[in-house]
Structure formats: C-alpha cells, structure tokens
Design a protein around this motif. Structure first.
Motif, PDB file in Angstrom:
ATOM      1  N   ARG A 276       2.429   6.175  -7.155  1.00  0.00           N
ATOM      2  CA  ARG A 276       1.359   6.948  -7.783  1.00  0.00           C
ATOM      3  C   ARG A 276       1.459   8.415  -7.416  1.00  0.00           C
ATOM      4  O   ARG A 276       0.912   9.269  -8.082  1.00  0.00           O
ATOM      5  N   GLY A 277       2.148   8.682  -6.316  1.00  0.00           N
ATOM      6  CA  GLY A 277       2.291  10.064  -5.866  1.00  0.00           C
ATOM      7  C   GLY A 277       3.177  10.878  -6.779  1.00  0.00           C
ATOM      8  O   GLY A 277       3.355  12.068  -6.579  1.00  0.00           O
ATOM      9  N   GLY A 278       3.758  10.209  -7.759  1.00  0.00           N
ATOM     10  CA  GLY A 278       4.530  10.956  -8.730  1.00  0.00           C
ATOM     11  C   GLY A 278       6.004  11.073  -8.419  1.00  0.00           C
ATOM     12  O   GLY A 278       6.691  11.925  -8.957  1.00  0.00           O
TER      13      GLY A 278
ATOM     14  N   TYR B  18      -8.489   8.886  -5.831  1.00  0.00           N
ATOM     15  CA  TYR B  18      -7.532   9.965  -5.605  1.00  0.00           C
ATOM     16  C   TYR B  18      -6.328   9.520  -4.780  1.00  0.00           C
ATOM     17  O   TYR B  18      -6.466   8.798  -3.797  1.00  0.00           O
ATOM     18  N   VAL B  19      -5.156   9.946  -5.212  1.00  0.00           N
ATOM     19  CA  VAL B  19      -3.927   9.745  -4.443  1.00  0.00           C
ATOM     20  C   VAL B  19      -3.189  11.077  -4.414  1.00  0.00           C
ATOM     21  O   VAL B  19      -3.013  11.704  -5.459  1.00  0.00           O
ATOM     22  N   PRO B  20      -2.790  11.534  -3.238  1.00  0.00           N
ATOM     23  CA  PRO B  20      -2.142  12.849  -3.150  1.00  0.00           C
ATOM     24  C   PRO B  20      -0.886  12.911  -4.005  1.00  0.00           C
ATOM     25  O   PRO B  20      -0.144  11.946  -4.089  1.00  0.00           O
TER      26      PRO B  20
ATOM     27  N   PRO C   6      -6.683  12.418 -10.559  1.00  0.00           N
ATOM     28  CA  PRO C   6      -7.533  13.467  -9.993  1.00  0.00           C
ATOM     29  C   PRO C   6      -6.770  14.297  -8.965  1.00  0.00           C
ATOM     30  O   PRO C   6      -5.843  13.804  -8.345  1.00  0.00           O
ATOM     31  N   THR C   7      -7.161  15.529  -8.826  1.00  0.00           N
ATOM     32  CA  THR C   7      -6.506  16.393  -7.850  1.00  0.00           C
ATOM     33  C   THR C   7      -7.412  16.594  -6.645  1.00  0.00           C
ATOM     34  O   THR C   7      -8.611  16.294  -6.667  1.00  0.00           O
ATOM     35  N   LEU C   8      -6.810  17.164  -5.646  1.00  0.00           N
ATOM     36  CA  LEU C   8      -7.547  17.463  -4.425  1.00  0.00           C
ATOM     37  C   LEU C   8      -8.734  18.374  -4.719  1.00  0.00           C
ATOM     38  O   LEU C   8      -9.814  18.242  -4.133  1.00  0.00           O
TER      39      LEU C   8
ATOM     40  N   GLN D  18       0.820  -1.192   0.000  1.00  0.00           N
ATOM     41  CA  GLN D  18       0.000   0.000   0.000  1.00  0.00           C
ATOM     42  C   GLN D  18       0.866   1.258   0.000  1.00  0.00           C
ATOM     43  O   GLN D  18       0.672   2.187  -0.786  1.00  0.00           O
ATOM     44  N   ARG D  19       1.837   1.267   0.867  1.00  0.00           N
ATOM     45  CA  ARG D  19       2.723   2.417   0.993  1.00  0.00           C
ATOM     46  C   ARG D  19       3.461   2.665  -0.311  1.00  0.00           C
ATOM     47  O   ARG D  19       3.611   3.789  -0.767  1.00  0.00           O
TER      48      ARG D  19
END
Lengths: 340, 340
Positions: free
Chosen positions: A123-125, B52-54, B9-11, A116-117
């Motif tokens: 995905r956080g880029g 969504y993922v930050p 997607p964004t916040l 998960q982490r």
DNA sequence: CTGAAAGCGCTAACAG
DNA sequence: CTGTTAGCGCTTTCAG
C-alpha cells in the motif's frame, strides 16, 4: 531534510554537465519524443559519464508507476515453498514479465506480522500490483489489498464466489476426467488423497472425484477419502491409511504430484505393482518427472498459461482500474501414459 | 505533476483531521519521543479513521531507509530454484528478518536483461542492501552492486580472493572430513561427483576430496571424478559414468544432496547395496530426508546460521558503510548415520 | 524544441 | 511539546 547516498548523481547534475535543463534530461531518460537528436546525444553522454541512475523513489513520488509487482506466497508452512509447483509458477510469471520493465518481487507471507508488513509495503506504493498464490480459504490478504485499491490477481480462489480477480485451473473438471478415465479402464475401487480441505482447490478436486463416481453409479464413501497437505510425506501417510481400510483398492487419485509420489512408494513397499494392480494419477508431474519415475497418467495444469494470464490481467488492471473483477478458469489436460 | 491513487489519504489530511501539524503526525507514525499522550492518541484515531498508510516513496525520498532488502538468485537454469537448498536459504533469511521492519524481496536474475533491470532497481534506491546467492565465477553482478555503494553480501564466493563481503561454508574442510571418514571405514576406491566447476563451491569440494586422498597416500585421478550440476538428473548420469569406468568403486562423495539421491538410485538399479557395497555421502539432506531414504551420512551445512550471518553482516553494512569487506566461513558438520 | 516552476508526500531542523 | 518550513529528485504542464 533528505540526505543522499554519496556518489549518486542527480538529474540536476546531469543537466548541468550536459548544459541543458532538467526537463530535457527527464525527457531523454524517459524516451519522450520531441528532443533534438544532438541534444539527446549530449545528455546521454553526460548520463554515461556520471553513471547516473534515476532515483526510483523520486520518480514514483512524481506519479510514475513503481514498475514492480509483488508475487506473494502466503503459506504458513514454508516447506511447501520448495515444492516444484511454486517454483514453476514463479518461473512462469518471471517469463511473462521478462520483456517488460517490470521487476518481479517474490515475498513470503507466513505470519500475521509478515502479512501486516507486506500490506504496508504494497500500500506504500512500492509496487503497482500484487499476485497471490497459495491462498487459504480464510486468508484476509486479498481483500486487504483489493480494498486498498491495489490491482490484485489470485492464483486459485478461496471459495466459489471469490470477489477478487483470479486465474484458476478447472480442478473439478480435471479430477472428474481422471476418475472417468480410471472407470473406463475398469477400475472400481477408487480412492482419493485430497489436499488440505481448507483450500478450495482441494475441495474442487475432491468434488470432481465424487461427481465422476456418482455419474457412473459407482458407490463411494468417506472411507475412500484421505486428507493430505500436498506434501509427499502426507501422501505416504494417506496411502497407508487407505490400504488399511481398503486392501482391495485398485486406483488412487492424488490431488498433487508429490502425494502421488508418496502413494507410489507406499504401494510398492506393500508389494503392489503399479499400474497393473493399482493405478495412480496425480496432478502435474514435476516431481515424478524429476525422479524419472515410470511415466504415470497425470492431470496436467497449464502452468505457463496460468503465469501469462495472471500477468496479463494484472497489467490490464494497472492500466485501467477496473470496477469489476474478472475470473479465468483454464482447462487442465489428462496426459495418459499407462494403459494398464 | 504527481497524481495520487484516489482514496489514499496523506499525512496532511491526517493532520487536518486530528487538528495538529504535519510534523506531529510524522512523529507519531515514527514513534518518536516527545509527543503528549493525548495528542498521540488523537493522531492515531485520525490515522485509523482514514486508513492512512505512509507513502514509502516519499519517505525514502526524504532520506529514510527503504526498509527492504533484496535476495537475488542469479541462476540461468531456473529449475534449480526448486531445489531444497534455495528454499531453505530463503526461509532462513526470512526468519532472520522476521522480527525487523525490513521486507525481504526475492528476485530472479537469469538473463543479462534481468541483471540490468535488477541493478537499476537496486541502485534506484528501493532496497537498502542486497543478498546474493548462487553466484557463478564470472558473474559481474556483485561488483556492479558493490561499486554502486550498495551494501552487498554473497552466499559463497566466486573465487579465493573475493572482494565483496561473503558468508561461506568450509566446503574444502567438509569434503576432506567426509573422505577421511570413508578412508577410516576402509574404503579405497572413492569417486566423487562434483558440482559445476565454474562455481567456486564445486572447486572447493573437489579440492577437499583430493586433499584427503593425497594425505592418506591413496591414489586418485581424473577418471574418478565426474562433473554434475547439482541436480539429481546430473547425479544419475555422473554415477553411471563412474560405474562404467570403475565397476569396483566402493564409495562416492556427491557435492549435493540431489546428486547423492541420483547416485543412490543408479547404484540400486545396478544391484549394488548401499551402504554395504558402496557408501554414498552427499552435502545436506533435504531431499533425502524428504523422501524418507535410508539415512545416509551427510556433510551438513549450517543453513540457519548462514542466513542469520548474512543478514547480520548486511544490516551492519547498512548502518555504517564499511570500507573493507568481511569474510565469514562457517564450519560444516559430518553427520554419520551408517557405520557400514 | 527546451527552460522554468510547481508539486508529489514525507522527514528533520528550527522556532516558538 | 508542537507548528512551520525547507528540501529530497523527478515529472509534467506552461511558457517561450
């Protein structure tokens, strides 16, 4: 409001010191064309004076690639990380990226929490793509990443119709060739020690073994097959079991180098001469070479090429998001070292 | 202008879908207090719906920690990465971080180019701190990182007055204790196989060996010392050399487990019985245990504790940038397994 | 060839 | 309790 680590100069400060605009500094650090040589020099001097280093977060927020890729090792049993094959692959991938600006990040994914982490991380880029190795048949990680639109390349595959780009060795063919070699040498009582059968790679090597025997019209059966988990210890256990069931065994195909080493030790302890009495063939020979064991015939995987190919495919997918996945299967090579 | 990976997607979009402001969404994903339960639920539903993922880059640009630390392995000779000690440390560090949100990134630093790339990566703000292992005496990396204000913790040290926070084992004491044990057992012709002497850890183990002999008033000399590089192959070579110089050798202290294994093989090939004729003591016993060698006495390093301690120190330095470095030296343990 | 300005997605302070 | 707003540091048009 963001707070900065003190003592970290920004592009703006560099611009001020150099007496130019921010855009110009940006052009200089990105080696963009169209900057007067004198200006460029002035900027570079300011950069050096301030010890400026670009903030990578800001850069990737502004749309630039992260210039980093992750190599995730998804293995619950972490002992295996110590195995030479893993180290070799990491080295090969590192070599393939050596001349690029891309930083390689090796990560461990052992538990669901870590999975998960890692997915959030990726995905956080923070990476432009992901390489995966040691995937088990039921691992959802490749899909999670691919579905998120992240360039992803697998080493090996989870099944016959993998829907993610992968690079694999021709495991079936390699095993088949090895067994054919044994048959050609007159062996008939051929056993095999497989890898964990929830991994496709292990299934393929077993299938190759079976196919070669069938083609030759030599009978086989479940009692000639013992399952291991690629480790030396499991190889010992499996070999002991085979010896119990078939004392007359005259050849063994082990699905890994470490298991071959284990089998070797057990055979010797049982007073068998190798390869005179029993021939042993393993995949690769990192371990055996390291321990200076007598040279055995092995099925060699093209590790360098695997690494290079994975990196090439990943970089290509990063450039132009492909619609389709691509599959590359590299040929193995039988390295014959004993004629007995 | 930044371009987004499509389908991310964004916040803001989450906020729109949930019918709330951006601040509220931010509070929810950061588990901040002070959000009505129903609102929180609505936001979470929107998050789930959009997948969504930050964006981590944006987050760290806004001043939040990167929630990642690097474990850099600075070793020109990459073969060593396959050695069990490395894998064990990686595992231990991974375990220590398992319950945190901090992602562990293992990186290889083999060449100057890679060192440069890594420094830019680390200074670029993509990690909150750096763990370093396998540092040689002349490695500038620790200073480069520490000077940049990055929390840095070394495994081992480069010299007696290391100016960076480190965790080390009591190598001198461990070697001393091992040799004292050999002396106590009546051995007098004691040789040692050292690690690469440009590493402080190797110097310390050699010093411990020398100190123990001096204290006991037993003579020693350069001819009883052979330098290896921690690998099994080097252990073989060194043992062969010692045997040539001192056929009557009755004990060997090897500075690594792998070298002890190499020494063992050479001694056996030479017809010596171990430990009856010659006692062998190594550091740790990953390899020997793995290969099911007969249990030898070993100097055990507290790997778990090393990993835990490194992580603890690093996290502490991340919290509150210390002015001073801290040094922790963990005790080794002599595990006696053969009385001969 | 270079400066100015908009915007990347998010957090945190500040009003309400 | 929640919406609004001002940046974080950088890249990239768009003018000049």
């Amino acid at each position: 409001m963001g707070k900065r680590r003190p003592g970290t100069p920004t592009l703006e400060e560099v611009a001020a010191l150099a007496g130019v605009g921010r855009g110009t500094v940006s052009r200089v650090i990105n080696n963009a064309a169209g900057v007067k040589e004198s200006t460029r020099r002035a900027v570079q001097r300011a950069i050096a004076e301030l010890g400026y280093v670009p903030n990578l977060a800001a850069r990737s927020l502004a749309g630039r690639p992260a210039d980093a890729v992750a190599l995730a090792i998804t293995e619950k049993d972490w002992r295996k990380f110590g195995e030479p094959f893993f180290a070799e692959v990491v080295r090969a991938v590192g070599d393939a990226l050596a001349d690029t600006a891309v930083q390689l990040l090796v990560t461990l994914v052992r538990t669901d929490a870590e999975r998960q982490r890692f997915v959030e991380y990726a995905r956080g880029g923070r990476v432009d793509g992901v390489l995966l190795m040691s995937v088990h048949a039921d691992d959802p990680l490749p899909d999670m990443l691919a579905d998120a639109g992240l360039p992803t390349v697998l080493l090996g595959r989870r099944s016959g119709d993998e829907r993610v780009t992968y690079v694999d060795a021709d495991n079936t063919g390699g095993a088949r060739e090895a067994v054919a070699h044994l048959l050609h040498g007159g062996r008939r009582a051929i056993a095999t020690i497989t890898g964990p059968l929830d991994m496709y790679v292990a299934q393929c090597r077993l299938r190759g073994y079976q196919e070669a025997l069938e083609r030759a019209g030599v009978g086989t059966g479940a009692s000639w097959v013992a399952e291991g988990d690629f480790t030396e210890t499991s190889g010992r256990r499996a070999m002991a079991e085979i010896l119990r069931r078939h004392p007359a065994v005259d050849a063994v195909l082990a699905a890994s180098d470490a298991m071959a080493a284990g089998a070797l030790a057990v055979l010797r302890a049982a007073g068998r001469r190798v390869p005179e009495d029993v021939a042993v063939i393993g995949f690769d020979d990192f371990l055996l070479a390291q321990h200076a064991e007598p040279p055995l015939t092995t099925v060699r995987q093209p590790v360098e090429e695997i690494g290079r190919t994975m990196v090439r495919l990943l970089l290509e997918e990063m450039e132009q998001p492909e619609v389709a996945w691509r599959h590359v299967i590299l040929r193995t090579r039988l390295v014959v070292r004993d004629s007995a």
